[in-house]
Design an enzyme around this catalytic site. Structure first.
Site, PDB file in Angstrom:
ATOM      1  N   ALA A  56       1.344 110.184 -40.790  1.00 22.86           N
ATOM      2  CA  ALA A  56       2.342 111.117 -41.317  1.00 22.86           C
ATOM      3  C   ALA A  56       2.205 112.396 -40.493  1.00 22.86           C
ATOM      4  O   ALA A  56       1.106 112.969 -40.410  1.00 22.86           O
ATOM      5  CB  ALA A  56       2.080 111.398 -42.787  1.00 22.86           C
ATOM      6  N   ILE A  82      -3.293 111.891 -40.310  1.00 26.37           N
ATOM      7  CA  ILE A  82      -2.448 113.053 -40.013  1.00 26.37           C
ATOM      8  C   ILE A  82      -2.088 113.041 -38.538  1.00 26.37           C
ATOM      9  O   ILE A  82      -2.956 112.953 -37.671  1.00 26.37           O
ATOM     10  CB  ILE A  82      -3.186 114.369 -40.362  1.00 26.37           C
ATOM     11  CG1 ILE A  82      -3.632 114.383 -41.827  1.00 26.37           C
ATOM     12  CG2 ILE A  82      -2.302 115.575 -40.033  1.00 26.37           C
ATOM     13  CD1 ILE A  82      -2.509 114.293 -42.840  1.00 26.37           C
ATOM     14  N   LYS A  83      -0.783 113.137 -38.281  1.00 23.10           N
ATOM     15  CA  LYS A  83      -0.328 113.137 -36.886  1.00 23.10           C
ATOM     16  C   LYS A  83      -0.056 114.575 -36.470  1.00 23.10           C
ATOM     17  O   LYS A  83       0.666 115.309 -37.156  1.00 23.10           O
ATOM     18  CB  LYS A  83       0.964 112.315 -36.808  1.00 23.10           C
ATOM     19  CG  LYS A  83       1.162 111.579 -35.505  1.00 23.10           C
ATOM     20  CD  LYS A  83       2.331 110.602 -35.670  1.00 23.10           C
ATOM     21  CE  LYS A  83       2.698 109.945 -34.383  1.00 23.10           C
ATOM     22  NZ  LYS A  83       3.922 109.131 -34.535  1.00 23.10           N
ATOM     23  N   VAL A  84      -0.689 114.981 -35.364  1.00 20.43           N
ATOM     24  CA  VAL A  84      -0.500 116.349 -34.860  1.00 20.43           C
ATOM     25  C   VAL A  84      -0.072 116.282 -33.403  1.00 20.43           C
ATOM     26  O   VAL A  84      -0.453 115.354 -32.679  1.00 20.43           O
ATOM     27  CB  VAL A  84      -1.790 117.205 -34.989  1.00 20.43           C
ATOM     28  CG1 VAL A  84      -2.232 117.344 -36.436  1.00 20.43           C
ATOM     29  CG2 VAL A  84      -2.918 116.655 -34.134  1.00 20.43           C
TER      30      VAL A  84
END
Ligand code: G3P
Length: 218
Positions: A56, A82-84
């Site tokens: 996400a 977590i996608k950064v």
């Protein structure tokens, strides 16, 4: 090799999850827009279907807001990654979350140098975009080869290579030959992997010949 499906379409995810061949899901803001659904309930729904990592992506680009967004997203389910973005702030967020035990997928990677930084920041996954490099007449698969070589040189790098922006089965096959850990693929590309004209022709012949025997197994 693990397969993730690169989609936010619940029907596609359900259909592919039922094959037992899918190990995770990746989403991004463009896929969320395409789904037309509310982001957080959608991620919750996906996490109920797939037990593996579900990426996400944060929506902002500054460190403070990204951290706040990430902390909200990681509480959705245990399997949220977590996608950064691969920026200085993005990697600061990556380091902090990774140190705290949260899976992080660093996205928008287009160079081996960026992949080194992501590994040093403790990313669980690095997402090099092969298709988008091919689109600008660069060779996406060369980048995968470089990252595999570099990561293999440093066994303390725990980051998995998640080949992204996959456009065709050859991207998957070449990635597998190079030893990339994961391919995240649109559903249609995974379906193309099943296909071979000799399989279809061979099966037609077997079905006809079996019928001609007049026998039944059951
Ligand atoms: O999720 C990131 C990536 O797979 C996007 O692919 O086709 O938009 O370049 P694409």
């Amino acid at each position: 090799m693990k397969f993730f499906v690169d989609t936010a379409d619940i029907n596609e995810i359900k259909e592919l999850a039922a094959t037992g061949l899918i190990n995770g899901v990746t989403t991004n803001p463009s896929l969320i827009k395409k789904s037309g659904k509310e982001f957080i309930p959608l991620i919750e729904e996906i996490c109920d279907i797939v037990s593996g990592p579900v990426s996400a992506e944060v929506a902002s680009t500054d460190y403070e807001t990204m951290i706040k967004e990430a902390n909200k997203l990681k509480d959705i389910a245990e399997n949220v990654a977590i996608k950064v973005p691969l920026t200085e702030d993005g990697l600061k967020v990556c380091k902090e979350l990774s140190d705290g035990g949260t899976m992080v997928n660093v996205t928008l990677c287009f160079s081996a140098g960026q992949a080194i930084l992501a590994a040093k920041a403790g990313a669980s996954f690095i997402s090099p975009f092969v298709g988008r490099l091919d689109d600008i007449s660069s060779d996406g698969m060369n980048l995968i080869a470089d990252i595999v070589t570099i990561y293999d040189n440093y066994p303390n790098f725990d980051t998995e290579i998640l080949v992204a922006s996959i456009r065709n089965p050859m991207h998957i096959i070449e990635s597998a030959k190079m030893g990339a850990d994961i391919a995240t693929c649109p559903a249609n590309v995974i379906k193309q992997l099943y296909k071979h004209p000799l399989t279809d022709a061979g099966l037609d012949a077997f079905v006809k010949d079996w019928a001609a025997t007049g026998q039944s197994i059951l």
